[in-house]
Write a protein that holds these residues in place. Structure first.
Motif, PDB file in Angstrom:
ATOM      1  N   UNK A 214      -6.763   3.968   5.025  1.00 44.90           N
ATOM      2  CA  UNK A 214      -6.838   2.555   5.407  1.00 44.90           C
ATOM      3  C   UNK A 214      -6.915   2.425   6.919  1.00 44.90           C
ATOM      4  N   UNK A 215      -6.162   3.246   7.633  1.00 43.39           N
ATOM      5  CA  UNK A 215      -6.207   3.230   9.096  1.00 43.39           C
ATOM      6  C   UNK A 215      -7.608   3.581   9.595  1.00 43.39           C
ATOM      7  N   UNK A 216      -8.226   4.573   8.965  1.00 41.52           N
ATOM      8  CA  UNK A 216      -9.588   4.949   9.355  1.00 41.52           C
ATOM      9  C   UNK A 216     -10.576   3.832   9.116  1.00 41.52           C
ATOM     10  N   UNK A 217     -10.441   3.149   7.983  1.00 43.74           N
ATOM     11  CA  UNK A 217     -11.337   2.029   7.676  1.00 43.74           C
ATOM     12  C   UNK A 217     -11.167   0.904   8.700  1.00 43.74           C
ATOM     13  N   UNK A 218      -9.923   0.612   9.029  1.00 45.53           N
ATOM     14  CA  UNK A 218      -9.639  -0.451  10.001  1.00 45.53           C
ATOM     15  C   UNK A 218     -10.128  -0.041  11.387  1.00 45.53           C
ATOM     16  N   UNK A 219      -9.935   1.244  11.733  1.00 41.20           N
ATOM     17  CA  UNK A 219     -10.379   1.737  13.036  1.00 41.20           C
ATOM     18  C   UNK A 219     -11.863   1.570  13.206  1.00 41.20           C
ATOM     19  N   UNK A 220     -12.619   1.770  12.135  1.00 37.51           N
ATOM     20  CA  UNK A 220     -14.072   1.601  12.192  1.00 37.51           C
ATOM     21  C   UNK A 220     -14.436   0.154  12.551  1.00 37.51           C
ATOM     22  N   UNK A 221     -13.669  -0.796  12.017  1.00 37.01           N
ATOM     23  CA  UNK A 221     -13.930  -2.202  12.348  1.00 37.01           C
ATOM     24  C   UNK A 221     -13.635  -2.498  13.820  1.00 37.01           C
ATOM     25  N   UNK A 222     -12.664  -1.799  14.388  1.00 40.39           N
ATOM     26  CA  UNK A 222     -12.247  -2.068  15.754  1.00 40.39           C
ATOM     27  C   UNK A 222     -13.194  -1.467  16.781  1.00 40.39           C
ATOM     28  N   UNK A 223     -13.983  -0.461  16.376  1.00 37.39           N
ATOM     29  CA  UNK A 223     -14.855   0.227  17.333  1.00 37.39           C
ATOM     30  C   UNK A 223     -16.125  -0.561  17.598  1.00 37.39           C
TER      31      UNK A 223
ATOM     32  N   UNK B 185       0.840  -1.193   0.000  1.00 39.87           N
ATOM     33  CA  UNK B 185       0.000   0.000   0.000  1.00 39.87           C
ATOM     34  C   UNK B 185       0.877   1.247   0.000  1.00 39.87           C
ATOM     35  N   UNK B 186       0.519   2.226  -0.811  1.00 34.28           N
ATOM     36  CA  UNK B 186       1.307   3.455  -0.870  1.00 34.28           C
ATOM     37  C   UNK B 186       1.199   4.223   0.446  1.00 34.28           C
ATOM     38  N   UNK B 187       2.183   5.080   0.672  1.00 31.49           N
ATOM     39  CA  UNK B 187       2.209   5.873   1.901  1.00 31.49           C
ATOM     40  C   UNK B 187       0.950   6.726   2.043  1.00 31.49           C
ATOM     41  N   UNK B 188       0.496   7.302   0.928  1.00 25.75           N
ATOM     42  CA  UNK B 188      -0.686   8.163   0.977  1.00 25.75           C
ATOM     43  C   UNK B 188      -1.960   7.389   1.312  1.00 25.75           C
ATOM     44  N   UNK B 189      -1.934   6.065   1.153  1.00 30.08           N
ATOM     45  CA  UNK B 189      -3.113   5.240   1.426  1.00 30.08           C
ATOM     46  C   UNK B 189      -3.289   4.937   2.906  1.00 30.08           C
ATOM     47  N   UNK B 190      -2.198   5.053   3.664  1.00 27.29           N
ATOM     48  CA  UNK B 190      -2.223   4.584   5.049  1.00 27.29           C
ATOM     49  C   UNK B 190      -3.258   5.306   5.921  1.00 27.29           C
ATOM     50  N   UNK B 191      -3.386   6.648   5.853  1.00 25.24           N
ATOM     51  CA  UNK B 191      -4.385   7.291   6.721  1.00 25.24           C
ATOM     52  C   UNK B 191      -5.815   6.805   6.485  1.00 25.24           C
TER      53      UNK B 191
END
Length: 332
Positions: free
Chosen positions: A323-332, A315-321
């Motif tokens: 992707x992190x938000x999408x993953x965070x939604x799953x964790x909540x 994943x490109x560096x610009x994708x990380x934020x």
């Protein structure tokens, strides 16, 4: 109170599974991160009912099932796994599992299964678990590893059907690389053997990257044999590698996309080495986008064959934020 053991190496998977439990099921929850912890808990009477993952470090789910049978321990085991191969289902049933649910477990399916097995009685009194789900802390890498685990299991099922073999699944690794570190990692993978590689770009909602599938050239003859291609005839080898890459990359990306609610568009797969492109050139070309690269590595093996596929999702560096938000939604 029913002693319930939830065993999975992923904190996110355990959290999702505990969330899916019936609210009116009076259980006392114990968690285990691998099979040895699970066995210790079962021997202490903490696992009258066990929800068990298959792919784990130290001691996997198959070994737990075999050990429980050998020791004749009194527990009811339901497998909850991302490995959805037909052979995986057959093996766990043979080892004594009462049911098989695919990850992430659906709450309605879990409830129906528990009722069918007589483990959940209608009208049960609700109870507060001893170990609430909020105590399970989940980090980003753990969560992305679990998302990748579910996706790779679906890809493995397609590969197993195509090749007629049982696919051995690893625990995915998740790392953040600088461009130079990624270059060294790929160079190290290439040392001592010649590799063929298929690359395919993808993008969806500003999450972009490259999927890279590596084949060891020494294993290509075995792959051709599994597909029924004639030995000594190299015709169609490129097409074969592209087809296998399409199965693995496409299924993995589809599995990830479904979980994080995005839709990936995929470029045309390209066999590196054709048109003079190499892995080195791929890294040089993408160096600006890959200043830092989030890399997910999945190494598939074929049981009974010295064949491995290494799949890297970069994943490109610009994708990380995002992707992190999408993953965070799953964790909540």
């Amino acid at each position: 109170m029913i002693p319930l053991l939830v065993c999975d190496d992923s904190g996110m998977a355990r959290k999702q599974l505990i969330r899916a439990l019936p609210a009116d099921w009076p259980v006392q929850i114990t968690q285990a991160a691998h099979g040895e912890e699970a066995m210790a808990a079962i021997r202490q009477g903490l696992g009258q009912v066990v929800l068990l993952d298959l792919t784990m470090p130290v001691m996997d789910g198959y070994q737990v099932l075999a050990q429980v049978r050998e020791e004749e321990l009194p527990c009811s085991i339901l497998v909850v796994s991302g490995d959805v191969q037909a052979e995986a289902l057959r093996r766990v049933q043979e080892l004594g599992a009462l049911a098989f649910l695919r990850k992430p477990a659906d709450a309605t399916e879990l409830r129906d299964t528990l009722q069918r097995l007589g483990l959940l009685q209608d009208g049960a009194t609700a109870a507060t678990p001893e170990q609430p789900q909020e105590t399970t802390k989940v980090g980003f890498r753990d969560a992305l590893r679990e998302v990748s685990n579910v996706a790779m299991g679906r890809a493995a099922a397609l590969l197993a059907e195509e090749l007629g073999v049982f696919v051995q699944l690893p625990i995915p690794t998740v790392d953040l690389f600088e461009a130079s570190e990624l270059h060294m990692a790929l160079a190290d993978a290439n040392r001592g053997d010649c590799l063929s590689a298929v690359c395919q770009g993808f993008i969806g909602e500003a999450i972009a990257g490259e999927a890279l599938l590596l084949f060891h050239d020494s294993e290509i003859a075995d792959i051709r044999h599994l597909l029924g291609l004639r030995p000594g005839d190299d015709t169609g080898t490129s097409e074969m590698l592209l087809d296998l890459a399409s199965i693995l990359i496409g299924a993995c990306l589809a599995g990830i996309a479904e979980q994080i609610d995005v839709r990936f568009s995929q470029g045309h797969p390209q066999l590196l080495g054709e048109h003079a492109q190499t892995i080195d050139e791929l890294i040089q070309f993408n160096r600006a986008r890959w200043r830092q690269t989030l890399a997910v590595e999945i190494s598939y093996g074929l049981e009974g064959h010295a064949v491995h596929f290494d799949l890297l999702l970069l994943f490109t560096e610009d994708s990380v934020p995002l992707l992190t938000g999408k993953i965070q939604y799953l964790m909540e």
